[in-house]
Design an enzyme around this catalytic site. Structure first.
Site, PDB file in Angstrom:
ATOM      1  N   ASN A   1      31.307  47.045  23.727  1.00 47.90           N
ATOM      2  CA  ASN A   1      31.959  46.026  22.911  1.00 47.90           C
ATOM      3  C   ASN A   1      31.775  46.291  21.418  1.00 47.90           C
ATOM      4  O   ASN A   1      31.956  45.386  20.603  1.00 47.90           O
ATOM      5  CB  ASN A   1      31.381  44.642  23.242  1.00 47.90           C
ATOM      6  CG  ASN A   1      31.635  44.252  24.679  1.00 47.90           C
ATOM      7  OD1 ASN A   1      32.670  44.542  25.238  1.00 47.90           O
ATOM      8  ND2 ASN A   1      30.660  43.583  25.286  1.00 47.90           N
TER       9      ASN A   1
ATOM     10  N   GLU B   1      37.725  30.285  26.244  1.00 44.95           N
ATOM     11  CA  GLU B   1      37.509  31.438  25.367  1.00 44.95           C
ATOM     12  C   GLU B   1      38.771  31.609  24.536  1.00 44.95           C
ATOM     13  O   GLU B   1      39.863  31.210  24.958  1.00 44.95           O
ATOM     14  CB  GLU B   1      37.254  32.703  26.184  1.00 44.95           C
ATOM     15  CG  GLU B   1      35.981  32.661  27.014  1.00 44.95           C
ATOM     16  CD  GLU B   1      35.742  33.955  27.791  1.00 44.95           C
ATOM     17  OE1 GLU B   1      35.773  35.042  27.175  1.00 44.95           O
ATOM     18  OE2 GLU B   1      35.529  33.877  29.008  1.00 44.95           O
TER      19      GLU B   1
ATOM     20  N   HIS C   1      34.693  37.580  21.767  1.00 45.29           N
ATOM     21  CA  HIS C   1      35.467  38.823  21.708  1.00 45.29           C
ATOM     22  C   HIS C   1      36.561  38.801  20.649  1.00 45.29           C
ATOM     23  O   HIS C   1      37.331  39.759  20.536  1.00 45.29           O
ATOM     24  CB  HIS C   1      36.062  39.126  23.083  1.00 45.29           C
ATOM     25  CG  HIS C   1      35.028  39.456  24.109  1.00 45.29           C
ATOM     26  ND1 HIS C   1      34.558  40.733  24.319  1.00 45.29           N
ATOM     27  CD2 HIS C   1      34.328  38.660  24.965  1.00 45.29           C
ATOM     28  CE1 HIS C   1      33.630  40.719  25.258  1.00 45.29           C
ATOM     29  NE2 HIS C   1      33.479  39.469  25.667  1.00 45.29           N
TER      30      HIS C   1
ATOM     31  N   ASP D   1      34.872  29.639  22.784  1.00 44.86           N
ATOM     32  CA  ASP D   1      34.023  30.832  22.767  1.00 44.86           C
ATOM     33  C   ASP D   1      34.815  31.964  22.100  1.00 44.86           C
ATOM     34  O   ASP D   1      35.822  32.421  22.639  1.00 44.86           O
ATOM     35  CB  ASP D   1      33.636  31.197  24.202  1.00 44.86           C
ATOM     36  CG  ASP D   1      32.724  32.411  24.283  1.00 44.86           C
ATOM     37  OD1 ASP D   1      32.792  33.276  23.399  1.00 44.86           O
ATOM     38  OD2 ASP D   1      31.966  32.515  25.259  1.00 44.86           O
TER      39      ASP D   1
ATOM     40  N   HIS E   1      33.702  32.732  30.709  1.00 42.72           N
ATOM     41  CA  HIS E   1      32.564  33.620  30.933  1.00 42.72           C
ATOM     42  C   HIS E   1      31.535  32.977  31.865  1.00 42.72           C
ATOM     43  O   HIS E   1      31.402  31.759  31.933  1.00 42.72           O
ATOM     44  CB  HIS E   1      31.913  33.952  29.591  1.00 42.72           C
ATOM     45  CG  HIS E   1      30.916  35.054  29.657  1.00 42.72           C
ATOM     46  ND1 HIS E   1      29.562  34.815  29.790  1.00 42.72           N
ATOM     47  CD2 HIS E   1      31.062  36.402  29.627  1.00 42.72           C
ATOM     48  CE1 HIS E   1      28.911  35.963  29.814  1.00 42.72           C
ATOM     49  NE2 HIS E   1      29.796  36.949  29.728  1.00 42.72           N
TER      50      HIS E   1
ATOM     51  N   SER F   1      37.319  37.834  28.181  1.00 43.33           N
ATOM     52  CA  SER F   1      36.585  39.089  28.198  1.00 43.33           C
ATOM     53  C   SER F   1      37.010  40.056  29.284  1.00 43.33           C
ATOM     54  O   SER F   1      36.842  41.270  29.132  1.00 43.33           O
ATOM     55  CB  SER F   1      35.084  38.809  28.338  1.00 43.33           C
ATOM     56  OG  SER F   1      34.812  38.089  29.527  1.00 43.33           O
TER      57      SER F   1
ATOM     58  N   LYS G   1      28.790  42.246  19.467  1.00 45.84           N
ATOM     59  CA  LYS G   1      30.017  42.989  19.780  1.00 45.84           C
ATOM     60  C   LYS G   1      30.563  43.628  18.512  1.00 45.84           C
ATOM     61  O   LYS G   1      30.027  44.639  18.055  1.00 45.84           O
ATOM     62  CB  LYS G   1      31.000  42.058  20.481  1.00 45.84           C
ATOM     63  CG  LYS G   1      30.417  41.539  21.813  1.00 45.84           C
ATOM     64  CD  LYS G   1      31.276  40.520  22.468  1.00 45.84           C
ATOM     65  CE  LYS G   1      30.686  40.082  23.797  1.00 45.84           C
ATOM     66  NZ  LYS G   1      29.359  39.398  23.683  1.00 45.84           N
TER      67      LYS G   1
END
Length: 384
Positions: free
Chosen positions: A45, A177, A209, A206, A133, A181, A238
């Site tokens: 990541n 998110e 990413h 979230d 997640h 992910s 990440k």
């Protein structure tokens, strides 16, 4: 009892779900060494290649010398270091939020945030995207509340659930998110904010990413919104090339979490060397638009090449590009063949993804080149 461990391992091996820890040595951004061979790394990541940036290493060492290598304990017990407060202020400004709180890891942030919220509003209806997640699923389970999950990115389904279960609950919490992910697609955050306001719900997003990669100055997708979610979390492990996580919200919410979030209260604070690396990344990330553009171009090139081979990359439109294979055995075989050809594309299997949706997930870095991407497409073409 010991025979149960052996049986559990045997069962996982039989179903191609047994995991092992395999040594790897980072060589440079986007490249690792395993068993004496250099491999293109499409498994990490490290989206901006900052994990190897000399300024992060220099500042981590400098802050370690100045402030020590450990934080000495919980911030509520040993006192909070000025550098913790400084980084929190920088993160809040970066995210366009009133306040921020540092947490040891992304997993810990999610796992402690949700139980803390449920202490405040017992009986609240928690409505989260089914593809959130594992740490969020864990946080919901630890709250001992029912998860009224809505179908992935199906906001009409979310509205139906809010009108049903949400209407009967004393409070409502929506969780998503911003970039998923395992699928590399995005949530419609603008509509989610509107839905949350309509139903008087708390919205938690979230940004693990998206932080560093998307949004103005790499501040994530929530940073581009005028009306922002109530709580935003993200990680430094990440695109920021370091470790740890943050929760950004109003001053009132962050103050509450200091008093109610067990994963903050009862754990040692992030150590100064880690904070030094974060500080350096906060200096660098806003100015990395060229790297972000290159990363987006690489991801588009990879998707186009894989789609042209008839492979299923789903709705990915970010630096995460999955190829859904189906069975665990076939996915493991393709991942092994990729490694033999010089590229790491990791097999992702249940329970990380739903049954029958095992996949090879490619995570790109701005350190990669078009030649690197073309090599992966060529190998996948031979496998396909």
């Amino acid at each position: 009892m010991h025979d149960k461990f052996a049986q559990a391992i045997a069962d996982r091996k039989a179903s191609n779900r047994h995991r092992v820890l395999r040594p790897v040595e980072p060589v440079a951004p986007g490249i690792v060494r395993r068993d004496g061979r250099e491999l293109l790394d499409f498994s990490s990541n490290d989206y901006l290649g900052l994990a190897h940036h000399p300024e992060l290493a220099r500042r981590a060492a400098d802050w370690g010398e100045r402030y020590g290598t450990g934080a000495r304990g919980s911030r509520l017990v040993t006192g909070t270091l000025s550098v913790h407060r400084d980084i929190e202020a920088r993160v809040a400004a970066f995210k366009g939020m009133e306040s921020a709180l540092l947490v040891a890891s992304g997993w810990q942030a999610n796992a402690t945030l949700i139980p803390a919220l449920m202490k405040l509003v017992p009986g609240a209806a928690v409505l989260a995207d089914w593809l959130i997640h594992a740490s969020i699923h864990h946080g919901i389970a630890a709250s001992r509340t029912k998860h009224h999950g809505y179908r992935h990115n199906d906001l009409d389904h979310l509205e139906d659930l809010l009108s049903d279960h949400g209407a009967r609950a004393p409070s409502r919490i929506i969780i998503t998110e911003s970039v998923f992910s395992m699928d590399g697609d995005r949530a419609d955050l603008k509509r989610l904010v509107a839905i949350a306001r309509k139903h008087d719900a708390l919205l938690v997003v979230d940004e693990a990413h998206a932080t560093g990669v998307l949004g103005k100055g790499g501040a994530g997708l929530t940073a581009d919104l005028v009306d922002k979610p109530d709580i935003v979390m993200g990680t430094f492990s990440k695109a920021f090339g370091s470790f740890g996580a943050y929760i950004a919200a109003s001053e009132e919410i962050c103050d509450y979490l200091v008093n109610a979030a067990s994963g903050f209260i009862y754990t040692t604070a992030p150590p100064p060397p880690v904070l030094g690396a974060i500080d350096a990344a906060l200096d660098l990330v806003p100015g990395m638009d060229a790297q972000r553009a290159h990363l987006a171009q690489l991801a588009g090139r990879l998707r186009a090449g894989l789609d042209g081979l008839g492979l299923d990359t789903g709705l990915s439109d970010t630096q995460i590009v999955p190829v859904t294979i189906g069975t665990e055995a076939k996915t493991m075989s393709i991942s092994a063949a990729l490694e033999d050809a010089g590229a790491l594309g990791v097999a992702i299997r249940p329970p990380t993804v739903p049954e029958g949706q095992s996949r090879v997930r490619f995570s790109l870095s701005s350190a990669h080149t078009t030649d690197h991407v073309d090599r992966v497409i060529e190998v996948m073409g031979k496998l396909a």
